[in-house]
Design an enzyme around this catalytic site. Sequence first.
Site, PDB file in Angstrom:
ATOM      1  N   GLY A 307      -0.363  -4.137   0.745  1.00 23.36           N
ATOM      2  CA  GLY A 307      -0.544  -3.259   2.011  1.00 23.36           C
ATOM      3  C   GLY A 307       0.273  -2.169   2.150  1.00 23.36           C
ATOM      4  O   GLY A 307       0.528  -1.622   1.237  1.00 23.36           O
ATOM      5  N   GLU A 308       0.851  -1.863   3.446  1.00 23.37           N
ATOM      6  CA  GLU A 308       1.881  -0.760   3.581  1.00 23.37           C
ATOM      7  C   GLU A 308       1.120   0.614   3.025  1.00 23.37           C
ATOM      8  O   GLU A 308       1.917   1.534   2.695  1.00 23.37           O
ATOM      9  CB  GLU A 308       3.138  -0.952   3.177  1.00 23.37           C
ATOM     10  CG  GLU A 308       3.384  -1.157   1.700  1.00 23.37           C
ATOM     11  CD  GLU A 308       5.042  -1.491   1.498  1.00 23.37           C
ATOM     12  OE1 GLU A 308       5.640  -0.606   0.714  1.00 23.37           O
ATOM     13  OE2 GLU A 308       5.501  -2.342   2.190  1.00 23.37           O
TER      14      GLU A 308
END
Length: 343
Positions: A307-308
Amino acid sequence: MTSDPAASPFADIRRLLTEMPGPDGDAIAAIRARDAQLTKPPGALGRLEGFVEWLGAWQGKAKPTLDRPMVCVFAGSHGVVERGVSAFPASVNRQMLDNFAAGGAAINQLCAAYGLGFRVFDLAVDLPTGDICSGPALDEKGCVATMAFGMEAVAAGTDCLAVGEMGIGNTTVAAAIYAALYGGEAEHWVGRGTGLDAAGLARKAEAVRLAIETHKDHLSDPLAVLARLGGREIAAMAGAILAARLQRVPVVLDGYVATAAAAVLHAADPHALDHCLAGHRSAEGAHGAVLERLGLKPVLSLNMRLGEASGAALALGLLKGALACHRDMATFEQAGVSGKSAE
């Protein structure tokens, strides 16, 4: 859900979906004309050539740019976490925001390596959304307000936007969104996220099933799906993607959760993602199957599930390389290199 669409809080979002610009055909033609003169065989750079055309088509520029690429990470908290659907506690949300601010996360390193702007949107991470298994995550007004907040991602100016997220439990709400939009068993949509064991995976699937059952009478409208089953970071990403289209900013999507925001827009209008590129195929859940439904071919497939916006940032680095070749490579005439022989 409001019975009169014109009176719904989503009325403005539906209007914006009718105002989306299309690609610039003249820009594509100009890019292809230059590409034909560069010192390489036609098509020799494969998809890199198409990436440059995509940038120019959606920026509306015969000479596309990546002078101000921006990576935006949207962070939110989810009430469904209390059902044991994540291997990490919700307190990690605030801790990771502090890590971003200190420059300690993976995305900080990738943005520094590739010269990418970086911005984090804190979407009330200390205030979880409602538990989707027992009620809506957000009401419609709250969802629209959050989408509007996400639209600020392009307010400061950027020539390409990468969207990603951070939020413990958000692969569960993403799976619920996919189940609502596409049907199928909960087990098809859930994955191990941040490292769930078998018991946690079973709790996650049960949470998705219960959420669909709880909201089954309100899932015919994709925007209602977003409000009831999504989270603030997913609503904000949907707003950012839509705002980028309206301002002719191409978008690189991150993984499983970011694609859920995109899937809502696609369900509302099948052309809503024409300006989007899938940065990578995540190892999470059924991300590859979703990308196929959306007609998006991922730039990378590296078995990532962080993610991120990490996969989107890596794809942006590749885009910068593709654009550098198109912009700075010599033409046959400039280099004194003979072109393809006439047959």
